[in-house]
Design a protein around this motif. Structure first.
Motif, PDB file in Angstrom:
ATOM      1  N   LYS A 186      12.571 -82.072 -24.528  1.00  0.00           N
ATOM      2  CA  LYS A 186      13.453 -80.989 -24.085  1.00  0.00           C
ATOM      3  C   LYS A 186      13.449 -79.823 -25.068  1.00  0.00           C
ATOM      4  N   GLY A 187      12.259 -79.480 -25.545  1.00  0.00           N
ATOM      5  CA  GLY A 187      12.091 -78.305 -26.382  1.00  0.00           C
ATOM      6  C   GLY A 187      12.382 -78.492 -27.858  1.00  0.00           C
ATOM      7  N   VAL A 188      12.738 -79.704 -28.281  1.00  0.00           N
ATOM      8  CA  VAL A 188      13.037 -79.965 -29.695  1.00  0.00           C
ATOM      9  C   VAL A 188      11.975 -80.900 -30.268  1.00  0.00           C
ATOM     10  N   GLN A 189      11.362 -80.513 -31.397  1.00  0.00           N
ATOM     11  CA  GLN A 189      10.321 -81.314 -32.038  1.00  0.00           C
ATOM     12  C   GLN A 189      10.972 -82.205 -33.096  1.00  0.00           C
ATOM     13  N   TYR A 190      10.961 -83.518 -32.900  1.00  0.00           N
ATOM     14  CA  TYR A 190      11.561 -84.454 -33.838  1.00  0.00           C
ATOM     15  C   TYR A 190      10.519 -85.020 -34.813  1.00  0.00           C
ATOM     16  N   PHE A 191       9.287 -85.167 -34.358  1.00  0.00           N
ATOM     17  CA  PHE A 191       8.158 -85.511 -35.215  1.00  0.00           C
ATOM     18  C   PHE A 191       6.903 -85.010 -34.508  1.00  0.00           C
ATOM     19  N   THR A 192       5.769 -85.127 -35.161  1.00  0.00           N
ATOM     20  CA  THR A 192       4.537 -84.561 -34.603  1.00  0.00           C
ATOM     21  C   THR A 192       3.478 -85.640 -34.446  1.00  0.00           C
ATOM     22  N   CYS A 193       2.899 -85.686 -33.242  1.00  0.00           N
ATOM     23  CA  CYS A 193       1.758 -86.561 -32.991  1.00  0.00           C
ATOM     24  C   CYS A 193       0.973 -85.971 -31.830  1.00  0.00           C
ATOM     25  N   ARG A 194      -0.141 -86.596 -31.480  1.00  0.00           N
ATOM     26  CA  ARG A 194      -0.927 -86.106 -30.357  1.00  0.00           C
ATOM     27  C   ARG A 194      -0.196 -86.360 -29.035  1.00  0.00           C
ATOM     28  N   PRO A 195      -0.463 -85.540 -28.018  1.00  0.00           N
ATOM     29  CA  PRO A 195       0.191 -85.737 -26.720  1.00  0.00           C
ATOM     30  C   PRO A 195      -0.022 -87.147 -26.188  1.00  0.00           C
ATOM     31  N   ASN A 196       1.040 -87.719 -25.607  1.00  0.00           N
ATOM     32  CA  ASN A 196       1.031 -89.065 -25.013  1.00  0.00           C
ATOM     33  C   ASN A 196       0.936 -90.191 -26.049  1.00  0.00           C
TER      34      ASN A 196
END
Length: 223
Positions: A186-196
């Motif tokens: 919902k538009g908030v980045q909590y951590f980063t990884c590749r899609p799916n």
């Protein structure tokens, strides 16, 4: 050296990760993409990008006789398939909302209706019409899930509260593309990884320990 390349395929109505042989011709690729995207071969405009959000075209895959490898395709690049004539395709009929007659009603008129969802919530005092609770909120149980620790099929990347739902959530980066997001919701980045590769679960569903990294098997036809 392997001749298989792993790519993301994106169209107006679909998104998936696929594997293709670099020796397949663009004509043969279009036939495969029709089964994936629903866009007829003759309507396909195929472009190669470095990522979903990258608008810059690396290559236009427009020579049917050339093999896919001719365009120096690399793992995890994105093939975007545009529909040049959506009015003739089934997927275009689903996504073209201009063909749908809209029913509109003002807020005041909607509020006066007795057969609406709003009226139901008012009668039964649910949602924002529910009376405030007088019971104290029970304290949240303590969790011991360190960020970076291993769990089944992945690693813990986030532990805490979120904006999409109350309570504690654990963000996991899976070893394989079996998740639902890229660490954002919902538009908030909590951590980063590749899609799916990312998913959020409740702490009770997470067990940390000495779990090995899953070996990804790309021998199947699809990923």
């Amino acid at each position: 050296m392997t001749s298989i390349v792993k790519l993301f395929v994106v169209s107006p109505d679909t998104r998936s990760e696929r594997r293709f042989d670099l020796h397949v011709t663009i004509e043969q690729l279009k036939a495969k993409l029709e089964l994936i995207t629903g866009i007829p071969v003759q309507n396909q405009n195929i472009s190669l990008h470095n990522g979903d959000a990258d608008s810059q075209v690396v290559a236009q895959l427009d020579d049917d006789a050339k093999p896919l490898g001719y365009y120096s395709v690399r793992d995890f690049q994105t093939i975007k398939v545009a529909d040049t004539n959506p009015s003739t395709s089934f997927t275009g009929q689903l996504s073209d909302v201009s063909q749908v007659e809209k029913f509109e009603i003002s807020d005041d008129a909607y509020a006066q209706r007795t057969d609406s969802v709003l009226a139901y919530k008012q009668r039964h005092k649910v949602g924002r019409f529910a009376p405030p609770s007088t019971e104290p909120t029970p304290p949240e149980p303590a969790v011991n899930i360190p960020i970076g620790s291993r769990c089944e099929r992945g690693a813990v990347r986030f532990v805490g509260h979120t904006e999409f739902a109350a309570g504690l959530w654990v963000g996991i980066e899976y070893d394989e593309p079996m998740g639902k997001n890229d660490g954002s919701l919902k538009g908030v980045q909590y951590f980063t990884c590749r899609p799916n590769y990312g998913v959020f679960v409740r702490p009770a569903k997470v067990t940390v320990g000495d779990f090995p990294v899953e070996e990804i098997d790309f021998d199947d036809e699809e990923i």
